[in-house]
Design a protein around this motif. Sequence first.
Motif, PDB file in Angstrom:
ATOM      1  N   SER A  87       0.662  -1.155   0.187  1.00  0.00           N
ATOM      2  CA  SER A  87       0.181  -0.051  -0.007  1.00  0.00           C
ATOM      3  C   SER A  87       0.708   1.354  -0.011  1.00  0.00           C
ATOM      4  CB  SER A  87      -1.022  -0.014   1.168  1.00  0.00           C
ATOM      5  OG  SER A  87      -0.194   0.241   2.403  1.00  0.00           O
ATOM      6  N   VAL A  88       2.079   1.301   0.724  1.00  0.00           N
ATOM      7  CA  VAL A  88       2.817   2.476   0.673  1.00  0.00           C
ATOM      8  C   VAL A  88       2.149   3.737   0.943  1.00  0.00           C
ATOM      9  CG1 VAL A  88       4.901   3.638  -0.632  1.00  0.00           C
ATOM     10  CG2 VAL A  88       4.153   1.183  -1.372  1.00  0.00           C
ATOM     11  N   LEU A  89       1.799   3.909   2.250  1.00  0.00           N
ATOM     12  CA  LEU A  89       0.937   5.097   2.673  1.00  0.00           C
ATOM     13  C   LEU A  89       2.128   6.081   3.265  1.00  0.00           C
ATOM     14  CD1 LEU A  89      -1.553   3.064   4.770  1.00  0.00           C
ATOM     15  CD2 LEU A  89      -1.998   3.809   2.489  1.00  0.00           C
ATOM     16  N   PHE A  90       1.218   7.324   3.416  1.00  0.00           N
ATOM     17  CA  PHE A  90       2.199   8.462   3.632  1.00  0.00           C
ATOM     18  C   PHE A  90       2.438   8.116   5.321  1.00  0.00           C
ATOM     19  CE2 PHE A  90      -0.027  10.678   0.176  1.00  0.00           C
ATOM     20  CZ  PHE A  90       1.194  10.463  -0.664  1.00  0.00           C
ATOM     21  N   PRO A  91       3.670   7.861   6.086  1.00  0.00           N
ATOM     22  CA  PRO A  91       3.762   7.357   7.351  1.00  0.00           C
ATOM     23  C   PRO A  91       3.295   8.520   8.437  1.00  0.00           C
ATOM     24  CG  PRO A  91       5.929   7.633   6.406  1.00  0.00           C
ATOM     25  CD  PRO A  91       4.873   7.824   5.115  1.00  0.00           C
ATOM     26  N   HIS A  92       3.717   9.802   7.850  1.00  0.00           N
ATOM     27  CA  HIS A  92       3.337  11.088   8.922  1.00  0.00           C
ATOM     28  C   HIS A  92       2.017  11.466   8.862  1.00  0.00           C
ATOM     29  CE1 HIS A  92       4.277  12.615   4.745  1.00  0.00           C
ATOM     30  NE2 HIS A  92       3.620  13.452   5.061  1.00  0.00           N
ATOM     31  N   TYR A 135      -2.184   6.374  12.393  1.00  0.00           N
ATOM     32  CA  TYR A 135      -1.233   6.362  11.507  1.00  0.00           C
ATOM     33  C   TYR A 135      -0.930   5.016  10.982  1.00  0.00           C
ATOM     34  CZ  TYR A 135      -0.442  11.147  13.138  1.00  0.00           C
ATOM     35  OH  TYR A 135      -0.821  12.390  13.318  1.00  0.00           O
ATOM     36  N   PRO A 136      -0.440   4.817   9.743  1.00  0.00           N
ATOM     37  CA  PRO A 136       0.010   3.629   9.200  1.00  0.00           C
ATOM     38  C   PRO A 136       0.783   2.603  10.038  1.00  0.00           C
ATOM     39  CG  PRO A 136       0.279   5.171   7.594  1.00  0.00           C
ATOM     40  CD  PRO A 136       0.138   5.950   8.938  1.00  0.00           C
ATOM     41  N   PRO A 165      -1.483  -6.012  -5.396  1.00  0.00           N
ATOM     42  CA  PRO A 165      -2.016  -5.229  -4.179  1.00  0.00           C
ATOM     43  C   PRO A 165      -2.140  -6.184  -2.896  1.00  0.00           C
ATOM     44  CG  PRO A 165      -3.653  -5.717  -5.883  1.00  0.00           C
ATOM     45  CD  PRO A 165      -2.559  -5.882  -6.376  1.00  0.00           C
ATOM     46  N   PHE A 166      -2.408  -7.432  -2.972  1.00  0.00           N
ATOM     47  CA  PHE A 166      -2.625  -8.322  -2.107  1.00  0.00           C
ATOM     48  C   PHE A 166      -1.578  -9.219  -1.863  1.00  0.00           C
ATOM     49  CE2 PHE A 166      -7.393  -8.304  -4.005  1.00  0.00           C
ATOM     50  CZ  PHE A 166      -7.401  -6.893  -3.624  1.00  0.00           C
TER      51      PHE A 166
END
Length: 241
Positions: A87-92, A135-136, A165-166
Motif C-alpha cells: 500500500s505504501v501509505l504516507f507514514p506521517h 497512523y499507518p 496489491p494483495f
Amino acid sequence: MSIAIEFRQICKSYGEKKIMNDLNLQIEKGEFVTMIGSSGCGKTTLLKMVNGLVEPTTGEVFVMGNNIRHENKVMLRRNIGYSIQGSVLFPHMTVEQNISYVPNLLNKRDKKRTVAAVDKWMKIVGLDEEIKSRYPAELSGGQQQRVGIARALAASPEILLMDEPFGAVDEITRKQLQKELKEIYRKSGITVLFITHDIDEALSLGTKVLVMNAGKIEQFAAPEELLQNPATEFVKNLVAN
C-alpha cells in the motif's frame, strides 16, 4: 465499444536490453483486466506506462482517447487510481489524511465533498471509522492495504491500476479483499488493470486475462477462453497448474 486504454506499437529498452517489441493492445472501458506472466516479462512496465511513470522508447499510449505524451502527467495521475503491494501509505499522515490526499487536491475548497468521499470509501473497503486518526504504523497489514485501496479510489478515478496489491497479506485477508474489490468493481464499473502472480486470482477476478511472457502478449482473453482454448504452450502450462 469505448476504448479506455490503448498501447500502440510499444517498444521499451533499458540500455541494450529490449524488454518489449511492437506490443499492441486495446482495453475496453469497464473491463477488469488481470495481468499474469513470468517475472520480468514487462507487466509492471506496461502498467506504469498508463499513468506516465514509465515512458515507452517508441510507440504511443492513449488513455480515454488522449495521447498521454501530450497530457499533463500530474493531472493524468490524479485521475488514475494506483495501488501497489504493501500500500505504501504516507507514514506521517493519519488514515483520514492518506485517503483524502487526492480528493483534497481536486476539490480544493469543497471540504464536505472530501469528507463524504473518505467516509464512503472507508465503509466500502471495510474499515472502521474509529481508525481515521491512526497512523499507518498502528495498523495491521490488511488494514494498511484497505487504506491504500480506499486512497486509490477516493477521487473516483475512471481507471484503477493495481500492482500485486494483495501480495503481502495473509490468505484470509486476501480472500476478503478480493471479494470487496469484486463488489467495488461491480458497483462502480471502473476500468481495472490488476497484476498478480496467482493464476487462480487472475481467473477469479478478471473479465479478461492478459498473459505475458518475455515482453510479448501470449493471450488476451476471457478466463473461460483461456482455460478452454489456451493459445500457446506457455498459457497451457500456466492454466494446467
